[in-house]
Design an enzyme around this catalytic site. Structure first.
Site, PDB file in Angstrom:
ATOM      1  N   GLY A  54      -0.149  -1.770  -6.810  1.00 24.49           N
ATOM      2  CA  GLY A  54       0.636  -2.834  -6.212  1.00 24.49           C
ATOM      3  C   GLY A  54       1.929  -2.995  -6.985  1.00 24.49           C
ATOM      4  N   ASP A 243       6.486  -1.855  -1.200  1.00 31.27           N
ATOM      5  CA  ASP A 243       6.703  -1.380  -2.562  1.00 31.27           C
ATOM      6  C   ASP A 243       8.182  -1.207  -2.881  1.00 31.27           C
ATOM      7  OD1 ASP A 243       3.931  -0.234  -3.967  1.00 31.27           O
ATOM      8  OD2 ASP A 243       3.841  -0.433  -1.800  1.00 31.27           O
ATOM      9  N   LYS A 254       2.504   1.307   2.036  1.00 30.56           N
ATOM     10  CA  LYS A 254       1.411   2.274   2.131  1.00 30.56           C
ATOM     11  C   LYS A 254       1.472   3.054   3.435  1.00 30.56           C
ATOM     12  CE  LYS A 254      -2.681   4.126   1.260  1.00 30.56           C
ATOM     13  NZ  LYS A 254      -3.075   4.872   0.078  1.00 30.56           N
TER      14      LYS A 254
END
Length: 365
Positions: A54, A243, A254
């Site tokens: 994460g 991200d 993702k």
């Protein structure tokens, strides 16, 4: 958040033993383990091999890694080496570079004798800031869920679909995409969460574990079920994390996120992305062309770890022997497919104009 009645952050400094500790996420949701990170090598491995994962948590972990190294050797060369070793672990999440640059900027002007204390204080600060930022993301995201609940007028729960794990395990606490869910549930709003399994590492199981511990109604679904659910009116809202977000509002998350955004757009379902401002890369505008996409080991695709019916953890092969696999870890969702960006300062349009309005200090000439 709480696990078995005890409050945890995903990373913390244990003052009793003077060690940085993390929840080792490799074994979740089947086994809850904590582990101490004692050396720069430990931090490098923990980030690279996804003991922690994460974007916000990676950044916080890197800050503690710098602090531990400064305690061992506070020289300029040691700081430079630590920066490069940690930066090389995960290329896509911009929070990693953000935290490392922040440490370097803070420490380089200081005398070597002051660096250890200053580095540890900064790591603590980055973690505390992350908790508050994610709380605020939940506060602003709550309004979106409230509006949908109001329109439904008590006719069933607000049904939210999420992809991957953008929960408190991916941050220091609260999470990004899950923070509005926690706020809504705690405010008494009836919600139901569709949790994508998110192959190949099945991070959706972490989201399911989190939501279950908090008592939030949810169902675990295969990645390809989302579009079907949207077509049949069973999804009211999609919220994911990111991200890296470009200055123009493209989001990198993702692998599989882009497909969810396409399905949401085709079915006129709002698609929101929750993020701290540290996830915005103000130096780039075109996410598809400019964001480096991490290619991870093919073993993540060819094998899977789970719990047997006897309760043992085992890794099995799911593909024919000799099969090769590709494993891009992320994809980029263009800003045109994003309804809005939920930040610690409010909800922005997925655009340069919208982001700069919320964060004018980052406007570049």
């Amino acid at each position: 958040m709480k696990v078995e009645g005890l409050s945890y952050r995903s990373i913390w400094f244990d003052q009793k033993v003077n060690q940085v500790k993390i929840i080792d996420q490799r074994w979740l949701p089947h086994r809850f383990d904590t582990v101490s990170l004692l050396s720069l090598k430990d931090f490098q491995v923990a980030i690279r091999d996804m003991w922690v994962r994460g974007a916000p948590l990676i950044g916080a972990t890197a800050a503690y890694g710098i602090a531990i190294q400064m305690k061992k050797n506070p020289s300029d060369s040691s700081l430079e080496e630590a920066w490069h070793l940690l930066y090389a672990t995960r290329p896509t999440a911009i929070n990693l570079k953000w935290a490392l640059d922040r440490c370097k900027t803070k420490l380089l002007p200081l005398p070597e004798c002051d660096r250890s204390t200053a580095a540890m204080e900064l790591a603590h600060k980055i973690c505390d800031e992350d908790v508050e930022i994610n709380r605020l993301i939940g506060y602003y995201g709550l309004d979106i869920i409230k509006d949908i609940a109001k329109k439904k007028n008590g006719k069933g729960p607000v049904r939210i679909l999420t992809h991957c794990n953008a929960g408190w395990l991916a941050t220091v606490d609260w999470g990004t995409a899950t923070s509005p869910m926690y706020h809504a549930f705690d405010a008494g709003i009836d919600i139901h969460v569709w949790v994508d399994e998110t192959r190949p590492r099945n991070q959706g199981s972490l989201t399911s574990w989190e939501l279950g511990n908090h008592g939030i109604p949810h169902q675990y679904i295969v990645d390809n079920a989302g579009g079907h659910l949207m077509q049949h009116g069973l999804v009211d809202l999609v919220i994911t994390g990111t991200d890296r977000t470009t200055a123009a509002g493209d989001v990198c998350n993702k692998i599989g996120t882009y497909l969810k955004a396409l399905a949401a757009n085709d079915n006129s379902i709002p698609f929101y992305v929750a993020l701290p401002s540290s996830t915005i890369d103000w130096t780039i505008n075109n996410g598809i062309l400019e964001i480096p996409i991490e290619e991870r080991s093919e073993d993540e695709v060819l094998r899977i770890t789970g719990k047997t019916l006897k309760g043992d953890l085992e890794t099995i092969q799911v593909s024919p022997s000799g099969t090769k696999a590709g494993n891009p870890a992320f994809d980029v969702t263009p800003s045109r497919l994003v309804t809005g960006l939920i930040t610690e300062r409010g909800v922005s349009s997925a655009s340069k104009k919208g982001l700069e309005k919320l964060f004018p200090e980052f406007i570049r000439g």
